[in-house]
Enzyme design. Structure first.
Site, PDB file in Angstrom:
ATOM      1  N   GLU A  28      76.856  29.899 129.686  1.00 37.46           N
ATOM      2  CA  GLU A  28      78.095  29.539 130.348  1.00 37.46           C
ATOM      3  C   GLU A  28      79.061  30.718 130.462  1.00 37.46           C
ATOM      4  OE1 GLU A  28      80.242  26.293 128.681  1.00 37.46           O
ATOM      5  OE2 GLU A  28      81.603  26.273 130.389  1.00 37.46           O
ATOM      6  N   ASP A  29      79.117  31.541 129.432  1.00 38.44           N
ATOM      7  CA  ASP A  29      80.181  32.548 129.392  1.00 38.44           C
ATOM      8  C   ASP A  29      79.733  33.986 129.647  1.00 38.44           C
ATOM      9  OD1 ASP A  29      81.786  30.462 128.778  1.00 38.44           O
ATOM     10  OD2 ASP A  29      81.887  30.871 126.634  1.00 38.44           O
TER      11      ASP A  29
END
Ligand code: MN
Length: 736
Positions: free
Chosen positions: A89-90
């Site tokens: 996600e990051d």
């Protein structure tokens, strides 16, 4: 401030080694190479990132992995997933990278975690998006339960380190935790994690009350300890005399659960009568554990008088989340109630670590085959499979069916059924079979007759009573709680209605043949006349003899008679005061003109407003009435009394305000009413006269009467309302 990178590097390694050490302590089958690899990948991926507190980001995945290993006792795949949980996600890392490096199991978990990141914000008015996220969450959970376990660890660490978050985030995360994660932890049997999550959320959402309770507990700490010692000493002595190997753990209940008691009973802290709990954990063997628990129970209750209604036996029938223990509440010294929890070490491990411990004991062959968690996941799969027309229903169903406490009941042949607390006799009937539910007229509980809506209690034996004449009814939706029963009732009602409507349609055909009418719109008129929602319902009523031939004939006669009478009256009676002719050359009536020569009234049947195409009609004794040109009455008037109609136009920029209304339907949505009134009164600056919302099983009908100057304003408003999520079908209405 300068950051000492060298020192930080050392600290990161130190934390990583601690993780490994703790992980090895609870599992001896770890693949250290994989864990190391995951650590390196995460370290590299997050290397530029920092947490809100300023710490290196990698502290977070390490801490999550530590919770997963130490507090949940999970193995390599979960630890690896925890270390990598924020990478896709990051950071630049993709799911493909994960799959290539760590294989498909880890990939499925990371995928689930990434999808779940939107999650549920209970305060967000857009409930349907949340429902979708919730569904996704349940879906990934049903694919691999470890998704939710890592997510819970992630949440727990975030809650533990939330002080650097802005206030609104703290609140949002806390509410979400109370709404979904704490119940999930509870349902998975992770009791200590559940308790910690609740307390942390409580601290952020109700800080004052939290402080009050924790302060009072601290103030009284010494007194509390003294009391618990005084209470437990005789128990300890007797157990030791009898040769038991055990531990006791006396404590007060958590601030959150004390706050719940204060709220439920509406009492101050001082009056919460059972803030103490004493846990007795017995070292026992699978063969003797039940006996040991019950012997201990009898030792405790010989010493202190138990409250008879507070014995909870989860040793004979474990809770649905796998929890096993005996609970009793006894009268301690100084007249205070103390809850005593009796369990074995095995039961204790399961209570604290949930299903991970379950698996551990299962692998060692000391647990029965019926894994409650597997059963639960199966239930989730079933709920996901069953059709849901309303996303909101889905959340409710899941919350109600999966997170609520369960009761156990028996069929007449002694078969055990599990239902959510609050289930009724009708739920029970549908649980067994849809046919049994459809024809259910009541039940017998311990030989006593009870109605359909009887709330069943754990341990009862139920016999369903049926009748061939019984039919499923929509009202029943109000007296059942299980998703299964709801679905089966809806299906049953639909089936019934269709069958009956077919019958009714045939009957209607026969009735028409015998009546002198060839009105093609008759069916529509009858639907309106008998005030039913649609033709299916009309046919149902005809089939059920609620509408009979006589009533239809009556309608036709009345209609004919009214028409004749009206025509007759107007033909005979002179028009009082004004005739069309007296308008002379002024053949256009200007509406809204202060210098109006003639009084006119806005006809209530179609309620025209400036901008509508209108005409005036000279009535008998009631002046001129303004109708819309497409008013249903207008056709008739124009056709039969053309000589009495007057052209009419609206004066521009009328200062007058006209009452009109809109009706809309949609899905019953959290906060919808306030959004709609906001659009009307704030954004559009219109004056609301009345507002009415009716919600029925997730569908609402709203009716707003308001003042506008012209149709343009109304069109503008409709446009704005149309884009509001959850609103469909905006219609203008004419009367209120
Ligand atoms: Mn995270």
């Amino acid at each position: 401030m300068k950051i000492d990178l060298e020192a930080e590097k050392k600290e990161i390694l130190k934390r990583y080694r601690k993780l490994l050490r703790l992980a090895k302590k609870s599992r001896d089958d770890l693949d250290k190479k994989q864990i190391r690899k995951a650590f390196n990948v995460a370290l590299e991926a997050h290397k530029e990132m920092r947490r809100k507190s300023g710490e290196p980001y990698i502290y977070h995945p390490i801490a999550v992995a530590q919770i997963v290993a130490e507090e949940m006792g999970l193995g390599t795949v979960s630890i690896v997933s925890a270390l990598l949980h924020d990478t896709v996600e990051d950071t630049e890392i993709t799911l493909d990278d994960i799959e290539n490096m760590f294989g498909s199991k880890v990939c499925v978990i990371i995928d689930g975690l990434t999808k779940m990141s939107g999650v549920i914000d209970h305060s967000d008015p857009n409930y349907s998006i949340q429902a979708e996220n919730f569904r996704k969450m349940m879906l990934s959970l049903s694919e691999d339960i470890r998704v939710i376990l890592v997510k819970l660890a992630d949440r727990l660490h975030n809650m533990r380190t939330m002080e650097f978050m802005p206030r609104n985030k703290q609140l949002k995360i806390s509410y979400e935790t109370l709404f979904i994660y704490a119940p999930l932890a509870h349902r998975l049997g992770l009791n200590s994690i559940k308790t910690e999550l609740e307390n942390l959320a409580f601290k952020y959402t109700e800080t004052e009350l939290f402080n009050e309770i924790t302060d009072k507990l601290k103030e009284n700490q010494r007194r509390l300890t003294r009391y618990i010692n005084k209470f437990s000493l005789p128990i300890i002595n007797t157990l030791t005399e009898r040769g038991y190997d055990f531990e006791v753990d006396g404590r007060h209940k958590s601030p959150y659960s004390i706050s719940q008691k204060m709220k439920n009973k509406n009492v101050p802290f001082e009056e919460v009568y059972d803030i103490f709990a004493l846990r007795i954990i017995l070292k026992s063997t699978p063969e003797t554990e039940k006996g040991d628990c019950w012997n201990t129970y009898s030792i405790v209750t010989d010493m202190y008088t138990p409250r008879p209604d507070r014995l909870r036996d989860w040793v004979s029938t474990p809770k649905a989340n796998g929890y096993e223990a005996l609970h009793t509440t006894v009268m301690g010294p100084e007249g205070r109630w103390v809850e005593v929890q009796i369990r074995t070490q095995r039961m204790h491990d399961i209570a604290e670590r949930g299903l991970a411990a379950h698996w551990k004991y299962k692998a060692k062959g000391s647990d029965s085959d019926n894994n409650k968690v597997d059963e639960w996941i199966n239930k989730i799969r079933n709920l996901l499979d069953s059709p849901h027309n309303q996303a909101i229903d889905f959340i409710d169903d899941v919350k109600l069916n999966l997170f609520s406490d369960e009761i156990f009941v028996f069929t007449p042949i002694g078969e055990l059924k599990t239902l959510p607390a609050g289930a009724t006799a009708l739920d029970f009937a549908y649980e067994i079979h849809s046919r049994l539910g459809d024809s259910c007229i009541g039940a017998k509980v311990n030989h006593k007759l009870v109605p359909l809506n009887y709330k069943i209690k754990s341990g009862e034996q139920l016999e369903v009573l049926t009748s061939k004449k019984q039919k499923p009814k929509l009202e029943w939706l109000k007296i059942v709680t299980t998703a299964k029963a709801k679905q089966r009732i809806k299906n049953g009602v639909r089936r019934e209605r269709k069958l009956i409507a077919i019958e009714g349609k045939e009957k209607y055909g026969r009735i028409l043949e015998s009546l002198p009418t060839d009105n093609p719109k008759l069916l529509k008129e009858l639907v309106r006349h008998f005030n039913v929602p649609d033709t299916v319902e009309l046919f149902v009523k005809i089939a059920e003899k609620q509408i009979e031939k006589g009533a239809i004939k009556n309608y036709l006669d009345q209609r004919e008679k009214h028409k004749k009478e009206a025509d007759e009256r107007i033909r005979k009676k002179p028009i009082e005061g004004i005739t069309a002719k007296s308008f002379g050359k002024q053949d256009v009536l200007v509406l809204g003109d202060a210098k109006d020569k003639f009084e006119y009234k806005i006809s209530p049947c179609c309620n025209p407003i400036p901008g509508d195409e209108v005409f005036g009609f000279v009535t008998v004794g009631d002046g001129i009435k303004i109708h819309k040109t497409n008013c249903p009455n207008a056709m008739h008037l124009q056709a039969n009394f053309a000589y009495r109609t007057i052209k009419a136009v609206w004066e521009d920029k009328s200062k007058n305000e006209f009452l009109t209304g809109i009706r809309f339907t949609g899905t019953d949505d959290f906060g919808l009413v306030s959004r709609i009134t906001n659009i009307i009164s704030q954004e559009s600056e219109l004056k609301i006269k009345s507002i009415k919302f009716d919600a029925d099983h997730g569908v609402f009908e709203g009716k707003v009467m308001l003042y506008v100057q012209d149709t343009e304003q109304l069109t503008e408003l409709s446009k704005k309302l149309k884009v509001v999520k959850g609103v469909h079908n905006i219609k203008r209405i004419h009367t209120n």
